[in-house]
Design an enzyme around this catalytic site. Structure first.
Site, PDB file in Angstrom:
ATOM      1  N   ALA A 149       0.821  -1.217   0.000  1.00  0.00           N
ATOM      2  CA  ALA A 149       0.000   0.000   0.000  1.00  0.00           C
ATOM      3  C   ALA A 149       0.854   1.265   0.000  1.00  0.00           C
ATOM      4  O   ALA A 149       0.344   2.360   0.164  1.00  0.00           O
ATOM      5  CB  ALA A 149      -0.919  -0.004   1.217  1.00  0.00           C
ATOM      6  N   ASP A 198      12.762   5.379   4.074  1.00  0.00           N
ATOM      7  CA  ASP A 198      11.897   4.325   4.618  1.00  0.00           C
ATOM      8  C   ASP A 198      12.625   3.495   5.670  1.00  0.00           C
ATOM      9  O   ASP A 198      12.117   3.268   6.771  1.00  0.00           O
ATOM     10  CB  ASP A 198      11.403   3.397   3.507  1.00  0.00           C
ATOM     11  N   TYR A 248       9.914   4.760 -10.677  1.00  0.00           N
ATOM     12  CA  TYR A 248      10.743   5.318  -9.604  1.00  0.00           C
ATOM     13  C   TYR A 248      12.173   5.525 -10.117  1.00  0.00           C
ATOM     14  O   TYR A 248      12.741   6.604 -10.009  1.00  0.00           O
ATOM     15  CB  TYR A 248      10.739   4.370  -8.405  1.00  0.00           C
TER      16      TYR A 248
HETATM   17  C1  GLA Z   1       9.792   5.171  -1.694  1.00  0.00           C
HETATM   18  C2  GLA Z   1      11.304   5.091  -1.440  1.00  0.00           C
HETATM   19  C3  GLA Z   1      11.775   6.244  -0.556  1.00  0.00           C
HETATM   20  C4  GLA Z   1      11.269   7.586  -1.057  1.00  0.00           C
HETATM   21  C5  GLA Z   1       9.762   7.531  -1.361  1.00  0.00           C
HETATM   22  C6  GLA Z   1       9.270   8.789  -2.007  1.00  0.00           C
HETATM   23  O1  GLA Z   1       9.081   4.927  -0.533  1.00  0.00           O
HETATM   24  O2  GLA Z   1      11.646   3.868  -0.837  1.00  0.00           O
HETATM   25  O3  GLA Z   1      13.185   6.220  -0.478  1.00  0.00           O
HETATM   26  O4  GLA Z   1      11.999   8.019  -2.164  1.00  0.00           O
HETATM   27  O5  GLA Z   1       9.443   6.449  -2.199  1.00  0.00           O
HETATM   28  O6  GLA Z   1       9.438   9.883  -1.179  1.00  0.00           O
END
Ligand code: GLA
Length: 412
Positions: A149, A198, A248
């Site tokens: 999610a 994260d 990404y």
């Molecule tokens: C994912 C990546 C993070 C960050 C976010 C966007 O969750 O794991 O490192 O770049 O996207 O802020």
């Protein structure tokens, strides 16, 4: 003792209240573990690692920006014990099947996918850091995190195993090193060139606190998440994040290109080292409109984080809500990582009178939107926004009232 009254099967029928109680969770997961793996081999230990949301500062942790995540009170739980042989067996209480490898096979097979990649990545990383993992182990997972999610169930998995295995095999490793190792597992094994936010939030989260992390220096500070009559509502769009990995990496490459074009004039080594007024003066260097939009998002998002922290510290929630909305619009129009489903959820939430602001959180494409909502109106907000969202998309969203919880840990 709680454990005397809890048998196998109980965890899947637990109430929300029980699932917020670590003592219950530990006892119930140990009962499931015994029933799955049997009593021979001794007792297991239980570890937990939280999910995270990001309040603001999206897609800038790989551009040297400041980010503002919160570890949630929703966790991934792991009961684990060593085995006498060299076999690894991992089961998930909520999913069929199992991961079964010999120690030598783990990480060596190109055929590994999904969940196995994270385990392989963490094992490889811990060994490269010097851990001696000379016996197999058996483990049972249970999660209260909405999976897939966009709340970083993957970092929770990495850190849960990271903390558990280093402890189980008596390997002393600094927590920041563990965070970097988990990020590397994601890069090398999963193939997502993620930033560090994260793993950092999952490792260092603290109950009741948000975390302001400067990703250029890795200096961080806790900021009390005091929202008065308001709360953060987490809304899962239930729209699949299929594009998240490839898009990404594409965004990251676009940022590198934009930086290369700006660097000669601005002498910076990260996009977020550029101040908005500097950027506006040099924006003409970015002839490609896509690169211009990507860089503009990063520079201004970083500034929004600074202002958000200021607003929260001053108790100005209206201002913070406004910055959240600006962030979403920038992610939609400049960074282009939202989706019709996320935008529909954002629109429905923003249109509700109890909501001060909303924005997508995490990598985007699918996943979650967060909203700053008057606590007393939570039920009515969830019902109405849920209906509006379904009318717009045909999808059903899930709603959670979120609270800031502790980082990865062993349950005492
Ligand atoms: C994912 C990546 C993070 C960050 C976010 C966007 O969750 O794991 O490192 O770049 O996207 O802020």
């Amino acid at each position: 003792m709680v454990s005397d009254t809890i048998g196998a099967g109980r965890l899947l029928r637990a109430s929300a209240l029980e699932l917020s109680d670590d003592r219950f969770l530990k006892a119930a997961l140990l009962a499931e573990f015994q029933s799955s793996f049997g009593p021979a081999g001794g007792s297991a230990r239980v570890f937990a690692a939280p999910a995270r949301i990001n309040l603001i500062g999206e897609h800038i942790d790989y551009n040297g920006g400041q980010v503002f995540p919160v570890a949630l009170d929703k966790c991934l739980y792991l009961a684990i014990r060593q085995r006498a042989d060299d076999v690894i067996v991992i089961r998930n209480l909520q999913l069929p099947g199992e991961y079964r490898r010999s120690l030598a096979e783990a990480g060596a097979s190109d055929a590994d996918t999904g969940f196995a990649l994270y385990i392989d990545g963490m094992l490889a990383g811990l060994r490269a850091a010097g851990a001696t993992i000379d016996h197999g182990f058996e483990a049972l997972l249970f999660s209260t995190v909405p999976m897939g999610a966009g709340v970083s169930s993957s970092a929770a998995l990495e850190l849960c195993f990271g903390v558990a295995l280093s402890s189980l095999y008596n390997f002393t490793i600094d927590r920041l090193e563990l965070v970097k190792l988990a990020q590397k597992a994601e890069h090398d094994f999963v193939g997502v060139q993620c930033g560090i936010m994260d793993q950092f939030a999952v490792a260092f989260g603290r109950r009741g606190q948000a975390m302001l992390l400067d990703t250029a220096s890795l200096v961080y500070q806790y900021v009390p998440l005091e929202l008065g009559d308001f709360c953060i509502v987490l809304m899962n769009s239930n729209f699949p994040r299929a594009l998240a990995g490839s898009k990404y990496n594409e965004r990251r490459a676009e940022c590198d290109k934009a930086l290369a074009l700006l660097r000669p004039a601005l002498a910076v080594n990260k996009l977020c080292a550029i101040r908005p007024e500097q950027f506006d003066r040099q924006a003409g260097l970015l002839v490609d409109p896509v690169l211009l939009r990507r860089a503009r998002h990063c520079v201004y998002e970083n500034e929004r984080v600074r202002r958000s922290v200021e607003a929260l510290r001053a108790g100005d929630l209206v201002r913070f809500g406004e910055l959240m909305k600006q962030s979403h619009l920038s992610l939609r129009d400049d960074y282009e990582v939202t989706s019709p489903a996320l935008d529909a959820l954002f629109d429905a939430a923003s249109g509700h009178e109890a909501c001060l602001g909303a924005r997508m959180t995490g990598a985007g494409f699918g996943g979650c939107v967060i909203a700053l909502v008057k606590r007393a109106d939570y039920n009515e907000f969830s019902a109405r926004v849920g209906q509006a969202y379904t009318a717009l998309t045909g999808l059903v969203a899930d709603f959670y009232m979120s609270a800031a919880g502790d980082g990865a840990r062993e349950l005492a």
